[in-house]
Design a protein around this motif. Structure first.
Motif, PDB file in Angstrom:
ATOM      1  N   GLN A  70       0.843  -1.196   0.000  1.00 25.93           N
ATOM      2  CA  GLN A  70       0.000   0.000   0.000  1.00 25.93           C
ATOM      3  C   GLN A  70       0.879   1.247   0.000  1.00 25.93           C
ATOM      4  N   HIS A  71       1.937   1.205   0.779  1.00 26.34           N
ATOM      5  CA  HIS A  71       2.862   2.339   0.813  1.00 26.34           C
ATOM      6  C   HIS A  71       3.509   2.532  -0.555  1.00 26.34           C
ATOM      7  N   TYR A  74       1.076   4.135  -2.753  1.00 30.53           N
ATOM      8  CA  TYR A  74       0.979   5.557  -2.412  1.00 30.53           C
ATOM      9  C   TYR A  74       2.095   6.357  -3.086  1.00 30.53           C
ATOM     10  N   ASP A  78       1.588   9.112  -5.959  1.00 36.58           N
ATOM     11  CA  ASP A  78       2.098  10.451  -5.704  1.00 36.58           C
ATOM     12  C   ASP A  78       2.999  10.916  -6.843  1.00 36.58           C
ATOM     13  N   ARG A  85      -4.130  16.159  -6.434  1.00 36.88           N
ATOM     14  CA  ARG A  85      -4.356  14.745  -6.143  1.00 36.88           C
ATOM     15  C   ARG A  85      -5.505  14.495  -5.187  1.00 36.88           C
ATOM     16  N   TRP A  91      -5.745   7.956  -3.354  1.00 35.22           N
ATOM     17  CA  TRP A  91      -4.547   8.675  -2.931  1.00 35.22           C
ATOM     18  C   TRP A  91      -4.785   9.342  -1.574  1.00 35.22           C
ATOM     19  N   LEU A  94      -4.613   6.727   1.190  1.00 41.18           N
ATOM     20  CA  LEU A  94      -3.229   6.299   1.405  1.00 41.18           C
ATOM     21  C   LEU A  94      -2.395   7.422   2.012  1.00 41.18           C
ATOM     22  N   HIS A  95      -2.660   8.646   1.610  1.00 43.01           N
ATOM     23  CA  HIS A  95      -1.937   9.790   2.168  1.00 43.01           C
ATOM     24  C   HIS A  95      -2.219   9.919   3.667  1.00 43.01           C
ATOM     25  N   ARG A  97      -2.724   7.536   5.622  1.00 43.77           N
ATOM     26  CA  ARG A  97      -2.006   6.445   6.292  1.00 43.77           C
ATOM     27  C   ARG A  97      -0.496   6.650   6.321  1.00 43.77           C
ATOM     28  N   ALA A 101       4.534  12.585   0.847  1.00 43.65           N
ATOM     29  CA  ALA A 101       5.473  11.850  -0.008  1.00 43.65           C
ATOM     30  C   ALA A 101       6.886  12.391   0.133  1.00 43.65           C
TER      31      ALA A 101
END
Length: 109
Positions: A70-71, A74, A78, A85, A91, A94-95, A97, A101
């Motif tokens: 998942q990272h 992300y 990004d 975004r 996004w 995930l951001h 979490r 970036a």
């Protein structure tokens, strides 16, 4: 004219896939999710595939990926998404979490 536009869009999509296929596979995104432009952007907008009102009909979700993948997704998003975004739900999730970036290692474009 429409045929030419559709053909050009398809060629552009195929070039994009060729450029990013190895990373998509490494992340663990099933090919059916990026088989065509519309399916890919629906996934980026929703975080699962296919869009379905019943959770049992979903075949793949970004949540199915291990945290490390998942990272990686992300960081990939990004890198490829435009500056605006926040309109892309996946996004944004995930951001929330994984943070900014700028604190992560960027992938080459």
């Amino acid at each position: 004219m429409s045929f030419r536009r559709d053909h050009d869009a398809e060629l552009e999509w195929r070039r994009w896939v060729r450029a990013h296929e190895a990373e998509l596979v490494a992340i663990g995104i099933p090919r059916e999710v990026w088989a065509d432009r519309l399916t890919w952007w629906r996934f980026v907008d929703h975080g699962y595939h296919p869009p379905a009102s019943n959770r049992r009909d979903v075949r793949f979700s970004a949540d199915d990926l291990p945290e490390s993948q998942q990272h990686r997704l992300y960081v990939f998003l990004d890198t490829i998404l435009p500056a605006a975004r926040y309109g892309h739900s996946l996004w944004a999730v995930l951001h929330s979490r994984f943070g900014a970036a700028s604190q992560t290692e960027h992938l080459p474009r």
